[in-house]
Design a protein around this motif. Structure first.
Motif, PDB file in Angstrom:
ATOM      1  N   THR A 101       0.854  -1.194   0.000  1.00 46.93           N
ATOM      2  CA  THR A 101       0.000   0.000   0.000  1.00 46.93           C
ATOM      3  C   THR A 101       0.885   1.237   0.000  1.00 46.93           C
ATOM      4  N   ALA A 102       0.295   2.422  -0.133  1.00 47.01           N
ATOM      5  CA  ALA A 102       1.074   3.663  -0.124  1.00 47.01           C
ATOM      6  C   ALA A 102       1.594   3.928   1.288  1.00 47.01           C
ATOM      7  N   GLY A 103       2.833   4.459   1.390  1.00 46.89           N
ATOM      8  CA  GLY A 103       3.368   4.870   2.687  1.00 46.89           C
ATOM      9  C   GLY A 103       2.472   5.948   3.278  1.00 46.89           C
ATOM     10  N   GLY A 136     -13.793  12.658   0.849  1.00 48.90           N
ATOM     11  CA  GLY A 136     -12.823  13.090   1.857  1.00 48.90           C
ATOM     12  C   GLY A 136     -11.378  12.997   1.431  1.00 48.90           C
ATOM     13  N   VAL A 137     -11.120  12.773   0.145  1.00 39.06           N
ATOM     14  CA  VAL A 137      -9.738  12.574  -0.318  1.00 39.06           C
ATOM     15  C   VAL A 137      -9.300  13.719  -1.214  1.00 39.06           C
ATOM     16  N   LEU A 138      -8.156  14.324  -0.896  1.00 32.91           N
ATOM     17  CA  LEU A 138      -7.552  15.318  -1.791  1.00 32.91           C
ATOM     18  C   LEU A 138      -6.253  14.740  -2.343  1.00 32.91           C
ATOM     19  N   VAL A 139      -6.103  14.788  -3.659  1.00 34.43           N
ATOM     20  CA  VAL A 139      -4.827  14.425  -4.299  1.00 34.43           C
ATOM     21  C   VAL A 139      -4.340  15.680  -5.011  1.00 34.43           C
ATOM     22  N   THR A 140      -3.151  16.135  -4.668  1.00 35.42           N
ATOM     23  CA  THR A 140      -2.680  17.388  -5.277  1.00 35.42           C
ATOM     24  C   THR A 140      -1.159  17.383  -5.438  1.00 35.42           C
ATOM     25  N   ILE A 168      -2.329  10.890   5.848  1.00 34.72           N
ATOM     26  CA  ILE A 168      -1.560  11.523   4.765  1.00 34.72           C
ATOM     27  C   ILE A 168      -0.743  10.427   4.081  1.00 34.72           C
ATOM     28  N   GLU A 169      -0.841  10.387   2.756  1.00 33.27           N
ATOM     29  CA  GLU A 169      -0.172   9.296   2.024  1.00 33.27           C
ATOM     30  C   GLU A 169       0.739   9.830   0.936  1.00 33.27           C
ATOM     31  N   GLU A 170       1.720   9.018   0.584  1.00 30.84           N
ATOM     32  CA  GLU A 170       2.502   9.316  -0.624  1.00 30.84           C
ATOM     33  C   GLU A 170       1.572   9.093  -1.818  1.00 30.84           C
ATOM     34  N   GLY A 171       1.674   9.944  -2.818  1.00 25.71           N
ATOM     35  CA  GLY A 171       0.851   9.796  -4.007  1.00 25.71           C
ATOM     36  C   GLY A 171       1.429   8.735  -4.926  1.00 25.71           C
ATOM     37  N   PHE A 197     -14.791   5.932 -12.467  1.00 31.02           N
ATOM     38  CA  PHE A 197     -14.337   7.284 -12.806  1.00 31.02           C
ATOM     39  C   PHE A 197     -14.816   8.216 -11.708  1.00 31.02           C
ATOM     40  N   LYS A 198     -13.860   8.693 -10.901  1.00 30.73           N
ATOM     41  CA  LYS A 198     -14.231   9.413  -9.677  1.00 30.73           C
ATOM     42  C   LYS A 198     -14.479  10.911  -9.881  1.00 30.73           C
ATOM     43  N   ARG A 199     -13.770  11.511 -10.832  1.00 24.88           N
ATOM     44  CA  ARG A 199     -13.876  12.961 -10.969  1.00 24.88           C
ATOM     45  C   ARG A 199     -15.135  13.356 -11.731  1.00 24.88           C
ATOM     46  N   PRO A 207     -13.916  18.161  -9.301  1.00 22.94           N
ATOM     47  CA  PRO A 207     -13.837  17.563  -7.965  1.00 22.94           C
ATOM     48  C   PRO A 207     -14.112  16.065  -7.947  1.00 22.94           C
ATOM     49  N   ASN A 208     -13.682  15.409  -6.856  1.00 23.69           N
ATOM     50  CA  ASN A 208     -14.023  14.004  -6.647  1.00 23.69           C
ATOM     51  C   ASN A 208     -15.519  13.856  -6.401  1.00 23.69           C
ATOM     52  N   THR A 209     -16.062  12.724  -6.840  1.00 30.77           N
ATOM     53  CA  THR A 209     -17.491  12.455  -6.638  1.00 30.77           C
ATOM     54  C   THR A 209     -17.619  11.048  -6.082  1.00 30.77           C
ATOM     55  N   LEU A 256      -7.451  -0.304  -5.962  1.00 37.21           N
ATOM     56  CA  LEU A 256      -6.022  -0.544  -6.188  1.00 37.21           C
ATOM     57  C   LEU A 256      -5.452   0.416  -7.203  1.00 37.21           C
ATOM     58  N   MET A 257      -4.148   0.605  -7.102  1.00 39.02           N
ATOM     59  CA  MET A 257      -3.434   1.291  -8.162  1.00 39.02           C
ATOM     60  C   MET A 257      -2.408   0.316  -8.713  1.00 39.02           C
ATOM     61  N   LEU A 258      -2.381   0.170 -10.038  1.00 41.84           N
ATOM     62  CA  LEU A 258      -1.424  -0.746 -10.669  1.00 41.84           C
ATOM     63  C   LEU A 258      -0.137   0.035 -10.911  1.00 41.84           C
TER      64      LEU A 258
END
Ligand code: AMP
Length: 409
Positions: A101-103, A136-140, A168-171, A197-199, A207-209, A256-258
């Motif tokens: 998983t992400a750090g 509740g998630v921001l990716v920037t 807080i996670e690494e992207g 498709f989240k956006r 924004p995320n939906t 998941l992210m591949l």
């Protein structure tokens, strides 16, 4: 068998639709567009099997209350649903189970959170610990924006108590994939993968939906990828929960992210995805009722089987979604759309005007879903159906499954 589906959105319509192939189905509370909807509470409905759709009643312990009454329930108890109710706890389970998983770090203290943020290379990911309806998630890429978001979440200003702990996670980068596993507490079987498709806008703008569309199967996710997810993520997680005395009977949904280093878990959800369910369930060739009843009873025997046909769903949203969706607009053209080949329209945020006319009653209103021999055909059919439906302010993405239809991700 009589099945009670709990919930009132597009996911529950899809569940009711597919369970309805082999069972008598009641939906509580449902909505005016879902046949079999009842105003009775789940506890008042007499059924042989209860299938709980949304996360909130699972986190609040509805499955436990029904089980205490001797009912057969598909859906984890509050203990297992905490995987979705607390991202900080979920990350701890992932660490204990050795799942990639992400750090990350989890914080209640602003200074420590900001300090941690500065150690990351970016992109930055800031999540509320608690439930935030998928928002509740921001990716920037911007450290300043991430820091501002941490402040808004921790202060309670942005998401109330759900944000008073932040993760807080690494992207990470790479194509995303959802694998939904049906679990009986010990054993898990994978359903066909889907991509959502989240956006809010085309090309992932805006924004995320809660999710604006989805498709299945996913060309990048062959059997080897799904097997790896089951072996490296779902299996160890289920074993870890069991070791803590948690009998997880329900859907374990791995987001998941591949990545170039292999699949990494971004999140777990404790229920079918919405809108992933709308594209995965219609592709089932085997009996959904039997599958969920076996899992609920702790004795999964059957393996789900899927047709080769693809399925695509396009979410039609109301004016103002996701910030401030408008209700009460009259919806037209649903019957005409649903009459097209391969098309089913699942009703999500719909109400009734009292005179038999469907009106908007929420952000995500309809899930226009189509099957076809290929992703391209399913997509063309779905968008042909979308073009028959209208209401003031209706909006949707125009690029759902577009890349996959051309052979990409
Ligand atoms: P979640 O609710 O945790 O799945 O997050 C919602 C969306 O935020 C995901 O579908 C991803 O697009 C994105 N996301 C979450 N975590 C990360 C991460 N660590 N790196 C990059 N993107 C992420």
């Amino acid at each position: 068998m009589r099945v009670c589906v709990v919930g009132g959105g597009g996911r529950e319509h899809a569940l009711a639709h597919v369970l309805g192939r082999t069972a008598e189905v009641v939906v509580t509370p449902g909505n005016p567009g879902i046949p079999g909807s009842t105003a009775m509470s789940p506890e008042e409905v007499d059924a042989d099997l209860y299938v709980i759709g949304p996360e909130a009643p699972l986190v609040e312990g509805l499955a436990d209350r029904l089980r205490q009454r001797g009912k057969l329930v598909f859906g984890p108890g509050a203990d297992g649903a905490r995987l979705e109710g607390s991202k900080a706890w979920m990350k701890q389970v992932l660490a204990d189970a050795g799942v990639p998983t992400a750090g990350h770090g989890a914080f209640t203290d602003l200074d420590r959170a900001l300090e941690f943020l500065k150690t990351l290379p970016g992109p930055y990911v800031v999540k509320t610990d608690g439930l935030a309806a998928g928002k509740g998630v921001l990716v920037t890429e911007s450290l300043d924006e991430a820091a501002e978001d941490v402040r808004a979440k921790l202060s309670g200003a942005a998401f109330g108590d759900a944000g008073r702990t932040v993760v807080i996670e690494e992207g990470l980068r790479g194509p995303e994939l959802s694998v939904l596993a049906v679990c009986d507490g010990t054993r898990a079987v994978a359903l066909a993968p889907a991509q959502d498709f989240k956006r809010a806008g085309d090309h992932d703008a805006g924004p995320n939906t809660g999710g604006m569309g989805a498709y299945s199967p996913v060309p990048v996710a062959g059997a080897d990828v799904v097997d790896a997810v089951m072996e490296k993520a779902v299996g160890p997680t289920l074993a870890c929960l069991r070791a803590q005395g948690i009998e997880y009977r329900g859907v374990l949904y791995a987001g998941l992210m591949l990545t170039p280093d292999g699949p990494k878990v971004l999140e777990y959800n404790a229920r079918f995805g919405d809108p992933e369910a709308q594209v995965v369930l219609p592709r089932l060739r085997s009996d959904l009722t039997a599958l969920l009843a076996e899992a609920a009873a702790g004795g999964l025997r059957s393996d789900p089987a899927f047709v080769a046909d693809a399925c695509v769903t396009v979410v039609l949203a109301s004016e103002g979604y996701p910030a401030s969706p408008r209700s009460g607009d009259v919806i037209e053209g649903v019957d005409e759309a649903a009459a097209l080949p391969g098309v089913t329209v699942f009703c999500a945020g719909v109400g009734s005007d009292g005179a038999g006319q469907l009106v908007t009653a929420g952000g995500r209103v309809l899930d226009v879903t189509a099957t076809g021999a290929t992703i391209a055909e399913a997509r063309d059919r779905a968008y042909a159906a979308v073009s028959r439906i209208r209401w003031p302010g209706m909006h949707h993405r125009t690029d759902i499954a577009a890349d996959a239809a051309k052979g990409g991700t």
